[in-house]
Design a protein around this motif. Structure first.
Motif, PDB file in Angstrom:
ATOM      1  N   GLU A   1     -11.259   3.435 -13.466  1.00  0.00           N
ATOM      2  CA  GLU A   1     -10.605   2.575 -13.324  1.00  0.00           C
ATOM      3  C   GLU A   1     -10.934   1.644 -14.841  1.00  0.00           C
TER       4      GLU A   1
ATOM      5  N   LEU B   1     -12.918 -12.565 -12.818  1.00  0.00           N
ATOM      6  CA  LEU B   1     -13.460 -11.171 -12.320  1.00  0.00           C
ATOM      7  C   LEU B   1     -14.377 -10.550 -13.548  1.00  0.00           C
TER       8      LEU B   1
ATOM      9  N   HIS C   1      -6.802 -10.407  -3.703  1.00  0.00           N
ATOM     10  CA  HIS C   1      -5.648 -11.412  -4.525  1.00  0.00           C
ATOM     11  C   HIS C   1      -4.680 -10.459  -4.816  1.00  0.00           C
TER      12      HIS C   1
ATOM     13  N   ARG D   1      -2.675  -5.524 -11.395  1.00  0.00           N
ATOM     14  CA  ARG D   1      -3.719  -3.626 -10.943  1.00  0.00           C
ATOM     15  C   ARG D   1      -4.468  -3.339 -12.225  1.00  0.00           C
TER      16      ARG D   1
ATOM     17  N   GLN E   1     -18.774  -9.849 -13.691  1.00  0.00           N
ATOM     18  CA  GLN E   1     -18.713  -8.559 -14.039  1.00  0.00           C
ATOM     19  C   GLN E   1     -19.800  -8.750 -15.457  1.00  0.00           C
TER      20      GLN E   1
ATOM     21  N   ARG F   1     -12.085   6.202  -8.552  1.00  0.00           N
ATOM     22  CA  ARG F   1     -12.911   5.189  -8.886  1.00  0.00           C
ATOM     23  C   ARG F   1     -13.182   4.825 -10.082  1.00  0.00           C
TER      24      ARG F   1
ATOM     25  N   ARG G   1       0.738  -1.686  -0.298  1.00  0.00           N
ATOM     26  CA  ARG G   1      -0.078   0.102  -0.123  1.00  0.00           C
ATOM     27  C   ARG G   1       0.727   0.519  -0.052  1.00  0.00           C
TER      28      ARG G   1
ATOM     29  N   GLY H   1      -7.557  -4.840 -12.918  1.00  0.00           N
ATOM     30  CA  GLY H   1      -8.855  -5.060 -12.305  1.00  0.00           C
ATOM     31  C   GLY H   1      -8.956  -6.236 -11.033  1.00  0.00           C
ATOM     32  N   LEU H   2      -7.330  -6.927 -10.952  1.00  0.00           N
ATOM     33  CA  LEU H   2      -7.662  -7.728 -10.012  1.00  0.00           C
ATOM     34  C   LEU H   2      -7.544  -7.539  -8.177  1.00  0.00           C
ATOM     35  N   SER H   3      -8.239  -7.245  -7.683  1.00  0.00           N
ATOM     36  CA  SER H   3      -8.524  -6.962  -5.891  1.00  0.00           C
ATOM     37  C   SER H   3      -7.115  -6.810  -5.384  1.00  0.00           C
ATOM     38  N   THR H   4      -7.067  -6.310  -4.664  1.00  0.00           N
ATOM     39  CA  THR H   4      -5.481  -5.772  -2.908  1.00  0.00           C
ATOM     40  C   THR H   4      -5.087  -7.011  -2.808  1.00  0.00           C
TER      41      THR H   4
END
Lengths: 300, 341, 336
Positions: C86, C119, A201, A193, C123, C83, A121, A196-199
């Motif tokens: 993205e 993912l 993950h 990143r 979506q 946001r 982070r 769009g993969l989550s943190t």
């Protein structure tokens, strides 16, 4: 000079499907005999700690033979009360090993979590976490424990392990953080990143497996480090008297003049040699950790 | 910019000839000892610049190291000789002799010079280290020689010698590498990928410098690279390696104009061009072999060869093609080409 | 087809670290304008440090920019909250230079492709069975055999194959544009054209536009000979126009130096009639007054040192340049 090189028939490489972790571990261990020995020793101690104490009664019979040397009835001799040293060793192993394992686990879990999160982070969470880490690092662990023992009797191995672990995770957090800082610049982390993969993950699936060898090594070596800490504390007589504890064994041996008279040497040596042997086992086993977690090194 | 076709006026007495005979280098792997370089025969004429071209797995980097007898474990030279005029067979020199030869007679410029400079010492200190290990007594003359070389390459000698590696740009570091290779008056120069990590303009300048320094000092130079463009700009002769073998060699201009070996043809065709129809460029099918996948019998290139694909020949499968003289100073190792003659 | 990308006046400045009191700013991008039509191609060429990599990273959403407008399909991203940006950046995927570090060495190709596809399935409300199907689809789009690649780890594949996996992964999110930053420079020479061909084909089969960033002009030409070429020097676009025109008839001295530096395959080619000897920046500090190229330009005059030329039209050819003394010179090699 003219020697021809015989080119052997090379079998085509057939890729394995995703092999299970244990199968991998076995294969890696088999590659070097030293690792097998290490694994065997560690396994021996684990068995000793788990099953051992059940083989003996709660109160060991005392004999008239005080501080005797090794004999057929007492393989490692007797202690200052005439109880069997080998029995004490086995019974005492449970506390020491459990506490050390818990401490190592706590250190690794907290240290890795803090290091990974702070390193990934950055910014304010990183600064905050590093402040805390610095605090933990600055605490002198040993004196703190000495002070704590005045108010808290560490009866269970779990408590001991917890306290040891919570004071000792600072260094690991720092080094995991610096590894994370460099890892996060690698293409695949940026790609994750961008996709769009989550943190969660990214931290658990992308970063963690890449520092896994380091973590596993720390876990194993942490066990030996915490054994030393405990033994030190018990030897100083700071912690509750419990005769079937390795550190206490050493303390009582010295107090009963083993170093001066030489009688009952095996009483003193047994726990020391046990610690040495376990450390050896861990060191030999650690060699396998890099290969187990790194697919690149696992080529058949 | 000097082109490859200009001949250099060189005193052939000072430029040594190099003759590589039947060189084989093998690496120890879990599957046994495998050859990275197999039976290489190559002549570097005195005063010439030869370009050794190959992709990954071709063995070209191993070849470059072998020139200094510096192949490291798990590799070892298992056969052949490298004769240099005035030195004899480099591969049979004693450790003490070879240490004097490295730097003293053969200059070596490492790939990506930034990795070969000590980050903790200034360039000047490293120069002195070099001198000390070669028993150079007149240190001032050494430093003077270094400054001259550096200014010849367009740098301020004073400033560079006082700098650390990270204070210099990529192009500057490469020049420092060349200076260190030549400062002890070596007459054979080996450069391993001299232009990797440099952008186009720096690359053009370094190649120009290599040409000029080569001509002025009467060197015999070997440039090892994967980039045919580099060879085209700077080398008189080109030697093409694939799978550890030399598949074609000859004067650069001739080989580029009319390549003989199917690999050379394919490689040149696979280069995107700046003029003309872009689709003239075609990809080469398959991929370069690794140490473990080099075919052990027959021609190493056949799996990617267009000629073999059109009509499989038995000799391509069983016999490693020998180097065949096709005239004009050109050698080609191909059964199909030999058959046509 | 959607996915037109437009940049207007993009500025990016880095604060150089070091002196706490006297931070020196490095201007990576000094207000660049560009436009990439949907399914089109644009190439950015320049030396290392010119800002082309920074631009690529800004487009892929990996870096922020200080001012200017970045529009995707007409939507100005700087007007949106972070946001909301993205999803737009996800439509622009980056293909890194190093195919090895771009893939997680501890995961198989199967896992690497499943992650973004899971993912995506969520979506777009597709069932789990779709994931395996789509995996095979993207792999065949990039010319890989699914049964061979899926169970393997990256180190078991060749450089060319790895780069294809990287491209396949980028395709899993149905992007509008691919930013390829030196995408073939770490791949063997005989395999490069294969990847370039793939990128070119994807423009037709999938409709992605390709933004190619490189110092190797010939590769840029192969992918986008029908597109635009932008030449960047020290953060400023100093020439741009149709790729073929800029290569054959460059007008700005820097472009001419860059193109002159390209090796000539003697025997197959001859040096261009106007080929120059390019000058190299060996001094660290370069002045910011006047034309940015003045210190190295072979045709520099006094005016160049004091005034900075703006990007302007040459008149009738679609080619723009920033030079007070433009002159057409044919510097690239011609067929022998």
């Amino acid at each position: 000079m003219s020697t021809t090189v015989e080119v052997p028939v090379v079998k085509p490489v057939v890729p394995a499907r995703r092999t299970k972790f244990l199968t991998n571990l076995w294969k890696v261990l088999r590659r070097k005999p030293s690792r097998m020995i290490g694994a065997f020793i560690v396994a021996l101690f684990v068995v000793m700690g788990v099953i051992g104490p059940w083989l003996y009664p709660d109160n060991l019979p005392k004999s008239a033979d005080l501080l005797a040397g090794p004999s057929l009835s007492h393989l490692l001799g007797t202690d200052f009360e005439g109880a069997d040293v080998l029995a004490e060793l086995v019974i005492g192993s449970r506390y020491v090993l459990t506490a050390a394992a818990v401490a190592a686990l706590v250190t690794v879990v907290v240290g890795v979590a803090v290091g990974l999160y702070a390193g990934y982070r950055r910014g304010r969470p990183d600064s905050a976490l590093m402040r805390i880490t610095d605090f933990v690092l600055t605490i002198p662990g040993f004196p703190l424990l000495l002070v704590l023992t005045t108010v808290w009797k560490f009866d269970s191995a779990l408590q001991m392990g917890l306290v040891l672990g919570l004071t000792g995770w600072g260094g690991l957090a720092r080094s995991v953080r610096s590894q994370t800082l460099s890892l996060r610049e690698r293409g695949f982390v940026e790609a994750a990143r961008g996709l769009g993969l989550s943190t969660p993950h990214i931290v658990s699936r992308e970063l963690l497996p890449n520092i896994a060898p380091y973590v596993a090594m720390n876990l194993l070596i942490g066990v030996t480090t915490f054994i030393y800490s405990q033994v030190g504390l018990f030897y100083l007589g700071v912690l509750p008297y419990n005769s079937t504890n390795w550190g206490v064994m050493i303390q009582l041996a010295v107090n009963n003049g083993v170093t001066q008279t030489g009688a009952g040497l095996s009483y003193l040596m047994a726990p020391l040699v046990a610690i040495l042997l376990l450390t050896l086992g861990v060191v030999l086993l650690v060699d396998a950790m890099d290969e187990v977690f790194n697919p690149r090194l696992r080529e058949d | 910019m000097t082109t490859a076709t200009e001949s250099s006026t060189v005193d052939e007495r000072t430029s040594p000839g190099v003759r590589i005979r039947d060189l084989t280098v093998a690496y120890r792997t879990p599957a046994g000892e495998l050859p990275a370089v197999s039976g290489i025969n190559l002549d570097l004429a005195p005063g010439s610049i030869t370009g050794l071209v190959g992709e990954s797995g071709s063995g070209k980097s191993t070849m470059a190291l072998a020139m200094l007898n510096a192949v490291q474990q798990p590799g070892r030279i298992t056969g052949g000789a490298i004769e240099i005029d005035g030195l004899g067979d480099v591969l049979s020199l004693s450790p003490k002799q070879i240490r004097a030869v490295r730097g003293g007679s053969i200059g070596y410029v490492f790939q990506a010079a930034q990795n070969s400079l000590n980050p903790l010492k200034t360039v000047g200190k490293q120069l002195l280290d070099l001198g000390r290990s070669h028993g150079v007594e007149d240190r001032r003359a050494l430093v003077r020689q270094a400054r001259e070389l550096l200014s010849r390459m367009g740098l301020s000698g004073e400033r560079v010698l006082d700098s650390y590696q990270h204070e210099l740009s990529g192009g500057m570091r490469q020049r420092v590498g060349i200076m260190l290779a030549l400062v002890l008056n070596a007459h054979v120069l080996v450069l391993d990928e001299p232009t990797t990590a440099l952008d186009m303009i720096s690359q053009a300048n370094i190649l120009s410098i290599i040409s000029d320094v080569h001509a002025e000092r009467g060197l015999t130079t070997l440039v090892v690279t994967h980039d045919i463009g580099v060879v085209a700009e700077v080398a008189d002769r080109v030697a093409v390696m694939y799978g550890g073998r030399l598949v074609e060699q000859g004067p650069t201009v001739d080989v580029l104009r009319t390549p003989s070996h199917p690999y050379t043809k394919g490689l040149i065709t696979a280069i995107p061009r700046l003029t003309g129809d872009p689709d003239v460029a075609r990809p080469l099918p398959g991929r370069p072999p690794t140490l473990g996948t080099i075919p052990r019998k027959g021609c190493v290139f056949r799996e990617r060869c267009a000629v073999y694909a059109a009509g499989a020949r038995e000799d391509c499968e069983t016999l490693d093609p020998p180097a065949h003289d096709v005239g004009g100073g050109r050698l080609v190792a191909c059964h199909a080409v030999e058959g046509e003659q | 087809m959607s996915g037109e990308i437009e940049g207007v006046g993009i500025v990016k400045t880095y604060q150089a670290r070091g002196d706490v009191l006297k931070g020196q700013a490095v201007q990576a991008l000094r207000g660049v304008d560009f436009r990439i039509p949907a399914g089109g191609a644009a190439s950015f060429i320049g030396e290392s440090g010119c800002g082309k990599t920074t631009l690529g990273r800004i487009l892929a959403g990996l870096e922020t920019y200080d001012s200017g407008q970045l529009r995707v399909d007409g939507v100005d991203l700087s007007a949106l909250r972070p946001r909301k940006r993205e999803p737009y950046f996800r439509r622009i995927q980056m293909i890194h230079q190093d195919p090895y570090s771009a893939l997680n060495p501890t995961r198989t190709v199967d896992a690497i492709l499943t992650d973004p596809l899971t993912l995506r399935a969520k979506q777009t409300g597709r069932p789990k069975s779709w994931i395996a199907e789509r995996q095979r689809e993207v792999l065949s789009l990039v010319g890989l055999e699914p049964d061979y690649v899926l169970p393997r780890y990256p180190h078991q594949l060749s450089g060319g194959m790895r780069q294809r996996v990287v491209i396949a992964r980028a395709l899993t999110v149905d992007p509008d544009a691919l930013v390829a930053d030196e995408a073939v420079s770490m791949i063997d020479v005989s395999l490069r054209l294969g990847i370039l061909k793939l990128l070119r084909e994807l423009r037709e089969t999938v409709g992605v536009s390709v933004l190619f960033i490189t110092h190797d002009v010939a590769t840029a030409r192969y992918i986008g000979s029908d597109g635009e070429l932008y030449v960047i020097y020290r953060g400023q676009i100093i020439e741009h126009g149709p790729t073929e025109t800029v290569i054959a008839d460059p007008v700005h001295p820097y472009t001419q130096c860059l193109l002159s530096a390209i090796p000539v395959l003697h025997g197959l080619e001859r040096p261009g009639p106007d080929r120059l000897v390019p000058t190299e920046p060996l001094a660290d500090s370069q002045s910011d007054t006047g034309c940015l190229f003045a210190a190295r330009c072979p045709f520099v005059t006094d005016r160049c040192r004091t005034e900075r030329p703006e990007l302007g039209h040459d008149g009738g050819t679609g080619q723009e340049h920033a030079c007070f003394h433009p002159e057409r010179r044919h510097v690239v090699a011609v067929s022998a």
